[in-house]
Design a protein around this motif. Structure first.
Motif, mmCIF file in Angstrom:
data_model
loop_
_atom_site.group_PDB
_atom_site.id
_atom_site.type_symbol
_atom_site.label_atom_id
_atom_site.label_comp_id
_atom_site.label_asym_id
_atom_site.label_seq_id
_atom_site.Cartn_x
_atom_site.Cartn_y
_atom_site.Cartn_z
ATOM 1 N N GLY A 174 3.976 -0.296 -4.460
ATOM 2 C CA GLY A 174 2.910 0.603 -4.309
ATOM 3 C C GLY A 174 3.006 1.306 -5.031
ATOM 4 N N VAL A 175 1.571 2.588 -4.655
ATOM 5 C CA VAL A 175 0.696 2.795 -5.030
ATOM 6 C C VAL A 175 0.948 5.200 -5.500
ATOM 7 N N ILE A 176 0.769 5.312 -6.510
ATOM 8 C CA ILE A 176 0.788 6.786 -6.392
ATOM 9 C C ILE A 176 -0.657 7.203 -6.404
ATOM 10 N N HIS A 177 -1.180 8.485 -5.818
ATOM 11 C CA HIS A 177 -2.000 8.578 -5.252
ATOM 12 C C HIS A 177 -1.967 10.499 -5.167
ATOM 13 N N SER A 178 -2.619 11.228 -5.196
ATOM 14 C CA SER A 178 -2.534 12.488 -5.233
ATOM 15 C C SER A 178 -3.396 12.687 -4.183
ATOM 16 N N THR A 179 -2.201 13.646 -3.503
ATOM 17 C CA THR A 179 -2.770 14.008 -2.435
ATOM 18 C C THR A 179 -3.964 15.310 -2.029
ATOM 19 N N ALA A 180 -4.458 15.258 -2.947
ATOM 20 C CA ALA A 180 -5.561 16.191 -2.658
ATOM 21 C C ALA A 180 -7.065 15.275 -1.876
ATOM 22 N N PHE A 181 -6.700 13.787 -2.453
ATOM 23 C CA PHE A 181 -7.714 13.202 -1.616
ATOM 24 C C PHE A 181 -7.376 12.313 -0.332
ATOM 25 N N PRO A 182 -6.954 13.247 0.920
ATOM 26 C CA PRO A 182 -6.450 12.723 1.998
ATOM 27 C C PRO A 182 -7.383 11.665 2.799
ATOM 28 N N ARG A 183 -8.682 12.177 2.441
ATOM 29 C CA ARG A 183 -9.571 10.881 3.106
ATOM 30 C C ARG A 183 -8.790 9.217 2.840
#
Length: 227
Positions: A174-183
């Protein structure tokens, strides 16, 4: 088993060091809640989280990944390293010198790691500008780092409106990623990347990303300390 070392957010986080972002108020309670959710995201991927206690007088102590590199054979004090297999990509930034990179190269030479210097412009750390998001792909902000320095990998580019979106944690499929970057997240999912979104907005005000908040490494399960 994969272990993640984390640390509680310090109550002095508002006094953090800043280089590329303006100082804005940080809500400590929210930052701690977001950090809890980050740890839960790691655990959802089968990672064993070992949380270290708060260091109240060290504002940036939550960013445990910035200060150490943990390899199978040795641990080295000093971060800003993107490890992909047996290659260590080291960011050449305001906080990392050519002498430091040479010292790392000498330390890991007995273990046959390839250390490569990567020029970074406009970002605090290398992993602000590029991270690995699949066995074959890196995620990159081309304004801050040249993807050609990572030969053998295809580059996915962050959405231009989300310059800080290249920071991601790839672990256990999996990849954990900030929801601040939806695009950028939508683009990753369109390429088949399994994205787990976390809200990291408060720690972003301290110039921290999702990679900064954990030290990840493989261990033998019998060697993991119990609570």
């Amino acid at each position: 088993m994969i272990v993640a070392i984390t640390r509680e957010v310090s109550r002095s986080i508002t006094e953090c060091e800043l280089t590329h972002v303006a100082r804005t108020p940080i809500d400590l309670a929210v930052a701690r809640d977001q950090h809890d959710a980050y740890e839960e995201a790691l655990e959802s991927l089968g990672v064993r989280v070992i949380r270290l206690p708060e260091l109240p007088d060290l504002p940036d102590a939550v960013f445990v990944e910035d200060v150490a590199l943990v390899l199978d054979e040795v641990a080295v004090l000093g971060g800003d390293v993107l490890r992909i297999g047996r290659t260590l990509y080291v960011g050449l930034t305001q906080r990392t010198t050519a002498e430091g990179i040479a010292a790392l190269r000498a330390l890991v030479a007995p273990f046959s790691y390839d250390v490569r210097e990567v020029a970074v412009a406009g970002a605090l750390h290398l992993k602000t500008a590029v991270t690995q998001v699949s066995p074959d792909w890196i995620l990159v902000n081309p304004d801050w780092v040249d993807a050609a320095q990572f030969d053998g990998f295809d580059a996915l580019t962050v959405d231009p409106a989300e310059p800080f979106a290249a920071n991601a944690v790839m672990v256990s499929g999996g990849v954990i990623h900030s929801t601040a970057f939806p695009r950028t997240q939508n683009m990753l999912r369109a390429h088949g990347v399994s994205v787990i979104g976390v809200d990291a907005s408060e720690l972003a005000k301290a110039e921290g990303g999702v990679t900064c908040c954990s030290l990840l490494f493989d261990v033998l399960e019998a060697s993991i300390p119990t609570a």
